[in-house]
Design a protein around this motif. Structure first.
Motif, mmCIF file in Angstrom:
data_model
loop_
_atom_site.group_PDB
_atom_site.id
_atom_site.type_symbol
_atom_site.label_atom_id
_atom_site.label_comp_id
_atom_site.label_asym_id
_atom_site.label_seq_id
_atom_site.Cartn_x
_atom_site.Cartn_y
_atom_site.Cartn_z
ATOM 1 N N SER A 21 63.707 42.371 47.133
ATOM 2 C CA SER A 21 62.586 42.151 46.232
ATOM 3 C C SER A 21 61.345 43.176 46.305
ATOM 4 O O SER A 21 60.874 43.336 45.516
ATOM 5 C CB SER A 21 62.174 40.804 46.930
ATOM 6 O OG SER A 21 61.510 40.855 48.292
ATOM 7 N N VAL A 22 61.617 43.757 47.587
ATOM 8 C CA VAL A 22 60.636 44.845 47.655
ATOM 9 C C VAL A 22 61.029 46.056 46.431
ATOM 10 O O VAL A 22 60.200 46.462 45.916
ATOM 11 C CB VAL A 22 60.769 45.493 49.116
ATOM 12 C CG1 VAL A 22 59.786 46.747 49.155
ATOM 13 C CG2 VAL A 22 59.606 44.407 49.948
ATOM 14 N N LEU A 23 62.237 46.293 46.639
ATOM 15 C CA LEU A 23 63.020 47.198 45.636
ATOM 16 C C LEU A 23 62.657 47.004 44.220
ATOM 17 O O LEU A 23 62.312 47.881 43.326
ATOM 18 C CB LEU A 23 64.258 47.544 46.045
ATOM 19 C CG LEU A 23 64.655 48.178 47.276
ATOM 20 C CD1 LEU A 23 66.011 48.448 47.436
ATOM 21 C CD2 LEU A 23 64.084 49.844 47.200
ATOM 22 N N LEU A 24 62.664 45.720 44.000
ATOM 23 C CA LEU A 24 62.681 45.136 42.716
ATOM 24 C C LEU A 24 61.132 45.396 42.171
ATOM 25 O O LEU A 24 60.677 45.743 41.025
ATOM 26 C CB LEU A 24 62.943 43.874 42.568
ATOM 27 C CG LEU A 24 62.917 43.269 41.243
ATOM 28 C CD1 LEU A 24 63.772 43.880 40.009
ATOM 29 C CD2 LEU A 24 63.360 41.723 40.987
ATOM 30 N N LEU B 292 56.844 50.945 38.631
ATOM 31 C CA LEU B 292 57.151 52.315 38.098
ATOM 32 C C LEU B 292 57.579 52.042 36.533
ATOM 33 O O LEU B 292 56.959 52.953 35.877
ATOM 34 C CB LEU B 292 58.341 52.754 39.119
ATOM 35 C CG LEU B 292 58.139 53.130 40.501
ATOM 36 C CD1 LEU B 292 59.148 53.779 41.065
ATOM 37 C CD2 LEU B 292 56.798 54.236 40.353
ATOM 38 N N ALA B 293 58.209 50.948 36.381
ATOM 39 C CA ALA B 293 58.493 50.941 35.026
ATOM 40 C C ALA B 293 57.237 50.707 33.932
ATOM 41 O O ALA B 293 57.038 51.272 33.099
ATOM 42 C CB ALA B 293 59.472 49.871 34.743
ATOM 43 N N LEU C 201 52.088 55.215 30.724
ATOM 44 C CA LEU C 201 51.980 56.501 30.302
ATOM 45 C C LEU C 201 52.449 57.150 29.036
ATOM 46 O O LEU C 201 51.887 57.993 28.371
ATOM 47 C CB LEU C 201 52.563 57.605 31.604
ATOM 48 C CG LEU C 201 51.887 57.254 32.839
ATOM 49 C CD1 LEU C 201 52.723 58.051 33.992
ATOM 50 C CD2 LEU C 201 50.456 57.941 32.991
ATOM 51 N N SER C 202 53.609 56.517 28.744
ATOM 52 C CA SER C 202 54.071 56.982 27.443
ATOM 53 C C SER C 202 53.261 56.556 26.253
ATOM 54 O O SER C 202 53.122 56.918 25.273
ATOM 55 C CB SER C 202 55.643 56.443 27.380
ATOM 56 O OG SER C 202 55.809 55.123 27.053
ATOM 57 N N LYS C 203 52.725 55.175 26.498
ATOM 58 C CA LYS C 203 51.669 54.885 25.233
ATOM 59 C C LYS C 203 50.366 55.798 25.164
ATOM 60 O O LYS C 203 50.208 56.211 23.923
ATOM 61 C CB LYS C 203 51.030 53.513 25.655
ATOM 62 C CG LYS C 203 52.149 52.182 25.420
ATOM 63 C CD LYS C 203 51.466 51.098 25.704
ATOM 64 C CE LYS C 203 52.393 49.923 25.765
ATOM 65 N NZ LYS C 203 51.706 48.640 25.896
ATOM 66 N N GLN C 204 50.053 56.235 26.472
ATOM 67 C CA GLN C 204 48.893 57.119 26.326
ATOM 68 C C GLN C 204 49.280 58.569 25.851
ATOM 69 O O GLN C 204 48.437 59.041 25.137
ATOM 70 C CB GLN C 204 48.192 57.356 27.727
ATOM 71 C CG GLN C 204 47.566 56.032 28.285
ATOM 72 C CD GLN C 204 47.139 56.231 29.727
ATOM 73 O OE1 GLN C 204 47.100 57.422 30.333
ATOM 74 N NE2 GLN C 204 46.418 55.328 30.229
ATOM 75 N N GLU C 205 50.334 58.731 26.120
ATOM 76 C CA GLU C 205 50.725 60.018 25.316
ATOM 77 C C GLU C 205 50.753 60.065 23.898
ATOM 78 O O GLU C 205 50.781 60.872 23.267
ATOM 79 C CB GLU C 205 52.333 60.621 26.166
ATOM 80 C CG GLU C 205 52.055 61.014 27.570
ATOM 81 C CD GLU C 205 53.478 61.517 27.865
ATOM 82 O OE1 GLU C 205 54.513 61.418 27.398
ATOM 83 O OE2 GLU C 205 53.280 62.022 29.402
#
Length: 166
Positions: free
Chosen positions: A143-146, A152-153, A159-163
């Protein structure tokens, strides 16, 4: 320190001239700032008050040792159940997946989905925990990894939207 933060004179000395138990308690607790210099000097010079101070300090430290022994015995008798960690981990996993998957009007179906998941969990969890005692730790780790992966996703998507906008 102002005079209002000190013991009033009536609490310092008894009628027989010795300090009160309030003074001795303050000394045991390390609160000498609450006392007048006269009261602390009396305790230093009077054998009877010094003996009372020693007895009070001994009682406090003996009680502290007894409480520590009791707490140690209680921890040994009833450690925190690992199943609780598993349930928290399972809840984190289900919540993370649910929020990551939801979009649009699907939130209206959330109560029905939660009820269905609750029924499945009530049926499966006791059976799984009887057969796999390590499952709570594994579920928590996953659950922590998820949660980290979903976070992160999300950051990468933002970030891709801002770029693209710039």
């Amino acid at each position: 320190m102002t005079d209002t933060s000190r013991f009033p004179p009536g609490l310092l000395f008894r009628e027989d001239g010795h300090v009160t138990d309030w003074v001795l308690s303050a000394l045991v607790d390390g609160e000498e700032a609450l006392l007048s210099a006269e009261a602390t000097a009396h305790v230093d010079s009077c054998e009877e008050c010094g003996a009372r101070l020693g007895a009070m300090a001994h009682g406090v430290f003996a009680l502290e040792a007894e409480v520590q022994e009791w707490a140690k015995a209680e921890r040994a008798r009833a450690p925190f159940p690992m199943v609780a960690f598993g349930m928290v981990g399972l809840g984190l996993v289900l919540g993370s997946v649910g929020f990551a998957v939801m979009r649009g009007d699907e939130w209206r179906e959330l109560p029905h989905r939660a009820l269905t998941l609750w029924r499945w969990a009530k049926a499966l969890v006791p059976w799984l925990f009887e057969r796999m005692p390590v499952l709570p730790m594994v579920a928590w780790g996953l659950s922590v990894l998820l949660i980290v992966a979903v976070g992160l996703a999300f950051v990468a998507r933002e970030l891709s939207k801002q770029e693209r906008l710039s």
